[in-house]
Design a protein around this motif. Structure first.
Motif, PDB file in Angstrom:
ATOM      1  N   LEU A  23       0.831  -1.207   0.000  1.00 49.39           N
ATOM      2  CA  LEU A  23       0.000   0.000   0.000  1.00 49.39           C
ATOM      3  C   LEU A  23       0.866   1.259   0.000  1.00 49.39           C
ATOM      4  CD1 LEU A  23      -2.893  -1.071   2.410  1.00 49.39           C
ATOM      5  CD2 LEU A  23      -2.930  -0.914  -0.092  1.00 49.39           C
ATOM      6  N   ALA A  24       2.035   1.183   0.656  1.00 45.84           N
ATOM      7  CA  ALA A  24       2.941   2.348   0.657  1.00 45.84           C
ATOM      8  C   ALA A  24       3.369   2.668  -0.783  1.00 45.84           C
ATOM      9  CB  ALA A  24       4.167   2.059   1.526  1.00 45.84           C
ATOM     10  N   VAL A  25       3.629   1.621  -1.576  1.00 46.65           N
ATOM     11  CA  VAL A  25       4.019   1.855  -2.978  1.00 46.65           C
ATOM     12  C   VAL A  25       2.836   2.430  -3.756  1.00 46.65           C
ATOM     13  CG1 VAL A  25       4.780   0.737  -5.119  1.00 46.65           C
ATOM     14  CG2 VAL A  25       5.782   0.062  -2.929  1.00 46.65           C
ATOM     15  N   LEU A  26       1.653   1.854  -3.539  1.00 40.84           N
ATOM     16  CA  LEU A  26       0.471   2.344  -4.274  1.00 40.84           C
ATOM     17  C   LEU A  26       0.105   3.774  -3.866  1.00 40.84           C
ATOM     18  CD1 LEU A  26      -1.967  -0.729  -4.368  1.00 40.84           C
ATOM     19  CD2 LEU A  26      -0.237  -0.053  -6.028  1.00 40.84           C
ATOM     20  N   ALA A  27       0.413   4.142  -2.624  1.00 42.64           N
ATOM     21  CA  ALA A  27       0.089   5.504  -2.147  1.00 42.64           C
ATOM     22  C   ALA A  27       1.175   6.512  -2.540  1.00 42.64           C
ATOM     23  CB  ALA A  27      -0.064   5.489  -0.620  1.00 42.64           C
ATOM     24  N   GLY A  28       2.324   6.016  -3.019  1.00 41.78           N
ATOM     25  CA  GLY A  28       3.458   6.904  -3.295  1.00 41.78           C
ATOM     26  C   GLY A  28       3.507   7.415  -4.728  1.00 41.78           C
ATOM     27  N   VAL A  29       4.654   7.975  -5.066  1.00 43.34           N
ATOM     28  CA  VAL A  29       4.875   8.511  -6.420  1.00 43.34           C
ATOM     29  C   VAL A  29       4.765   7.373  -7.437  1.00 43.34           C
ATOM     30  CG1 VAL A  29       6.599   9.611  -7.924  1.00 43.34           C
ATOM     31  CG2 VAL A  29       6.414  10.276  -5.507  1.00 43.34           C
ATOM     32  N   GLY A  30       4.017   7.611  -8.511  1.00 40.50           N
ATOM     33  CA  GLY A  30       3.840   6.586  -9.538  1.00 40.50           C
ATOM     34  C   GLY A  30       2.776   5.559  -9.166  1.00 40.50           C
ATOM     35  N   GLY A  31       2.090   5.789  -8.072  1.00 34.29           N
ATOM     36  CA  GLY A  31       1.075   4.838  -7.599  1.00 34.29           C
ATOM     37  C   GLY A  31      -0.313   5.172  -8.117  1.00 34.29           C
ATOM     38  N   ILE A  32      -1.279   4.860  -7.277  1.00 32.00           N
ATOM     39  CA  ILE A  32      -2.679   4.913  -7.707  1.00 32.00           C
ATOM     40  C   ILE A  32      -3.120   6.326  -8.134  1.00 32.00           C
ATOM     41  CG2 ILE A  32      -3.536   5.199  -5.308  1.00 32.00           C
ATOM     42  CD1 ILE A  32      -5.166   2.959  -7.909  1.00 32.00           C
ATOM     43  N   ALA A  33      -2.525   7.355  -7.546  1.00 35.82           N
ATOM     44  CA  ALA A  33      -2.934   8.733  -7.877  1.00 35.82           C
ATOM     45  C   ALA A  33      -2.632   9.073  -9.334  1.00 35.82           C
ATOM     46  CB  ALA A  33      -2.236   9.729  -6.951  1.00 35.82           C
ATOM     47  N   ASP A  34      -1.724   8.324  -9.964  1.00 40.71           N
ATOM     48  CA  ASP A  34      -1.386   8.609 -11.374  1.00 40.71           C
ATOM     49  C   ASP A  34      -2.395   8.004 -12.356  1.00 40.71           C
ATOM     50  OD1 ASP A  34       0.765   9.885 -10.389  1.00 40.71           O
ATOM     51  OD2 ASP A  34       2.278   8.711 -11.449  1.00 40.71           O
ATOM     52  N   CYS A  35      -3.298   7.170 -11.865  1.00 42.41           N
ATOM     53  CA  CYS A  35      -4.313   6.587 -12.764  1.00 42.41           C
ATOM     54  C   CYS A  35      -5.318   7.677 -13.126  1.00 42.41           C
ATOM     55  CB  CYS A  35      -5.018   5.419 -12.071  1.00 42.41           C
ATOM     56  SG  CYS A  35      -6.488   4.857 -12.948  1.00 42.41           S
ATOM     57  N   GLY A  36      -5.529   7.865 -14.416  1.00 47.14           N
ATOM     58  CA  GLY A  36      -6.471   8.897 -14.871  1.00 47.14           C
ATOM     59  C   GLY A  36      -7.880   8.368 -15.024  1.00 47.14           C
ATOM     60  N   ASN A  37      -8.104   7.107 -14.679  1.00 48.47           N
ATOM     61  CA  ASN A  37      -9.418   6.458 -14.727  1.00 48.47           C
ATOM     62  C   ASN A  37     -10.041   6.437 -16.124  1.00 48.47           C
ATOM     63  OD1 ASN A  37     -11.316   4.952 -13.375  1.00 48.47           O
ATOM     64  ND2 ASN A  37     -12.624   6.708 -12.924  1.00 48.47           N
ATOM     65  N   SER A  38      -9.217   6.346 -17.141  1.00 52.05           N
ATOM     66  CA  SER A  38      -9.763   6.309 -18.511  1.00 52.05           C
ATOM     67  C   SER A  38     -10.389   4.946 -18.832  1.00 52.05           C
ATOM     68  CB  SER A  38      -8.653   6.597 -19.515  1.00 52.05           C
ATOM     69  OG  SER A  38      -7.645   5.617 -19.410  1.00 52.05           O
ATOM     70  N   GLN A  39     -10.031   3.933 -18.066  1.00 52.94           N
ATOM     71  CA  GLN A  39     -10.603   2.591 -18.172  1.00 52.94           C
ATOM     72  C   GLN A  39     -10.264   1.871 -19.484  1.00 52.94           C
ATOM     73  OE1 GLN A  39     -14.572   2.312 -16.694  1.00 52.94           O
ATOM     74  NE2 GLN A  39     -14.111   3.645 -14.976  1.00 52.94           N
ATOM     75  N   ASN A  40      -9.221   2.326 -20.161  1.00 52.85           N
ATOM     76  CA  ASN A  40      -8.782   1.616 -21.385  1.00 52.85           C
ATOM     77  C   ASN A  40      -8.272   0.226 -21.046  1.00 52.85           C
ATOM     78  OD1 ASN A  40      -9.163   4.095 -22.473  1.00 52.85           O
ATOM     79  ND2 ASN A  40      -7.106   4.356 -23.275  1.00 52.85           N
ATOM     80  N   CYS A  41      -7.618   0.113 -19.898  1.00 56.97           N
ATOM     81  CA  CYS A  41      -6.948  -1.134 -19.524  1.00 56.97           C
ATOM     82  C   CYS A  41      -7.920  -2.303 -19.483  1.00 56.97           C
ATOM     83  CB  CYS A  41      -6.247  -0.965 -18.175  1.00 56.97           C
ATOM     84  SG  CYS A  41      -7.287  -0.275 -16.880  1.00 56.97           S
ATOM     85  N   VAL A  42      -9.049  -2.096 -18.830  1.00 59.76           N
ATOM     86  CA  VAL A  42      -9.991  -3.199 -18.613  1.00 59.76           C
ATOM     87  C   VAL A  42     -10.590  -3.667 -19.945  1.00 59.76           C
ATOM     88  CG1 VAL A  42     -12.076  -1.796 -18.174  1.00 59.76           C
ATOM     89  CG2 VAL A  42     -11.740  -3.956 -16.956  1.00 59.76           C
ATOM     90  N   LYS A  43     -10.634  -2.770 -20.924  1.00 58.52           N
ATOM     91  CA  LYS A  43     -11.239  -3.130 -22.219  1.00 58.52           C
ATOM     92  C   LYS A  43     -10.330  -4.048 -23.039  1.00 58.52           C
ATOM     93  CE  LYS A  43     -13.642   1.251 -22.456  1.00 58.52           C
ATOM     94  NZ  LYS A  43     -13.241   2.608 -22.718  1.00 58.52           N
ATOM     95  N   VAL A  44      -9.023  -3.982 -22.815  1.00 57.70           N
ATOM     96  CA  VAL A  44      -8.118  -4.769 -23.674  1.00 57.70           C
ATOM     97  C   VAL A  44      -7.542  -6.008 -22.987  1.00 57.70           C
ATOM     98  CG1 VAL A  44      -7.426  -2.785 -25.085  1.00 57.70           C
ATOM     99  CG2 VAL A  44      -6.084  -3.387 -23.060  1.00 57.70           C
ATOM    100  N   CYS A  45      -7.816  -6.191 -21.705  1.00 60.83           N
ATOM    101  CA  CYS A  45      -7.201  -7.323 -21.005  1.00 60.83           C
ATOM    102  C   CYS A  45      -7.734  -8.639 -21.577  1.00 60.83           C
ATOM    103  CB  CYS A  45      -7.480  -7.256 -19.503  1.00 60.83           C
ATOM    104  SG  CYS A  45      -6.842  -8.717 -18.663  1.00 60.83           S
ATOM    105  N   PRO A  46      -6.861  -9.481 -22.148  1.00 56.52           N
ATOM    106  CA  PRO A  46      -7.343 -10.734 -22.750  1.00 56.52           C
ATOM    107  C   PRO A  46      -7.891 -11.706 -21.719  1.00 56.52           C
ATOM    108  CG  PRO A  46      -4.940 -10.639 -22.796  1.00 56.52           C
ATOM    109  CD  PRO A  46      -5.403  -9.312 -22.288  1.00 56.52           C
TER     110      PRO A  46
END
Ligand code: SF4
Ligand code: SF4
Ligand code: FES
Length: 252
Positions: free
Chosen positions: A202-225
């Protein structure tokens, strides 16, 4: 006359070289996938202009959409070469088939890329479960059916890179760890033994490059095979990191 089709491949000799297109014409065979196409080119690497060239470099291992090694951009969509069938691809595009390497990773040669960034992200979030030793420890802690049901879809990740290829936030200028690593952090935090490293993840996800950098565009979920519910993992990571941050503020 035998039916043929064209395959256009974006070639690149090495990491520092420029890229160029080469087009091949192949006889059609029933049940062909992109791995077969690349094998047929390797057997006779001659372009439609009659130029002798080299076999196309690519990666593959399992040949059944489990390892993620053969991921590339096929007709503009990121996916696995071993499960991309020529019949379906020719229906998508009557002009033939176009193959490019993924764009979010350094090209080693042709369609072969270095996915090291994804494995580095997994290392950051400790995408594993520690063991005390390799002797017989007896039965492990029980996992409830509810947790098993939530964990199983996440455990299908093959680190293929499709999600980061589609993610606008994952690029050479950002430190974002990407949706796959976020989802794996959630998976290992669910595990009764994996929970030992929960706060480190959680410390990594809360830090620089973590969850706050997700722009919530949701492209990822559409292409996951593997149809991994990546946006659910991202939402969970958002909640867990908020609680983690509060706990840290209050010294708990
Ligand atoms: S989450 Fe899906 S798209 Fe992303 S690396 Fe894992 S399997 Fe591939
Ligand atoms: S939801 Fe987040 S992780 Fe997924 S593609 Fe968008 S920015 Fe990337
Ligand atoms: S070779 Fe393993 S996913 Fe295609």
């Amino acid at each position: 006359m035998a039916k043929t089709f064209r395959v256009k491949v974006l070639r690149q000799d090495g990491p520092q070289d420029g890229s160029h297109w080469e087009t091949f014409e192949l006889p059609y065979e029933d049940g062909m996938n992109i791995t077969t196409v690349l094998l047929r080119i390797a057997a006779n690497p001659v372009t439609v202009d009659g130029k002798e060239t080299t076999p196309v470099a690519y990666d593959s291992c399992c040949l059944e959409e489990v390892c993620g090694a053969c991921t590339m951009v096929i007709n503009g969509r990121v996916r696995q070469g071993c499960s991309a069938l020529v019949d379906a691809l020719l229906k998508e595009s009557s002009d033939g088939i176009e193959l490019r390497p993924m764009t979010k990773f350094p090209v080693i040669r042709d369609l072969l890329v270095n996915r090291k960034a994804m494995f580095e992200s997994l290392k950051k979030v400790k995408g594993w479960i520690h063991v005390d030793g390799y002797y017989d420890l007896g039965p492990g802690p029980r996992v409830s059916p509810k947790v098993q049901e939530e964990a199983y879809p996440l455990s299908r990740c093959m680190t293929c890179g499709c999600c980061v290829e589609a993610c606008p936030q994952f690029n050479e200028h950002s430190t974002f760890i990407g949706p796959a690593a976020i989802s794996q952090a959630i998976l290992f935090n669910m595990h009764p033994t994996g929970k030992v490293d929960r706060d480190d993840r959680l410390a990594v996800l809360a830090g620089v490059g973590g969850i706050a950098d997700c722009g919530n565009s949701q492209n990822c979920v559409k292409v996951c095979p593997k149809e991994i519910p990546l946006t659910d993992s991202i939402a969970e990571a958002g909640r867990d990191t908020t609680l983690y941050t509060f706990r840290k503020w209050f010294g708990r």
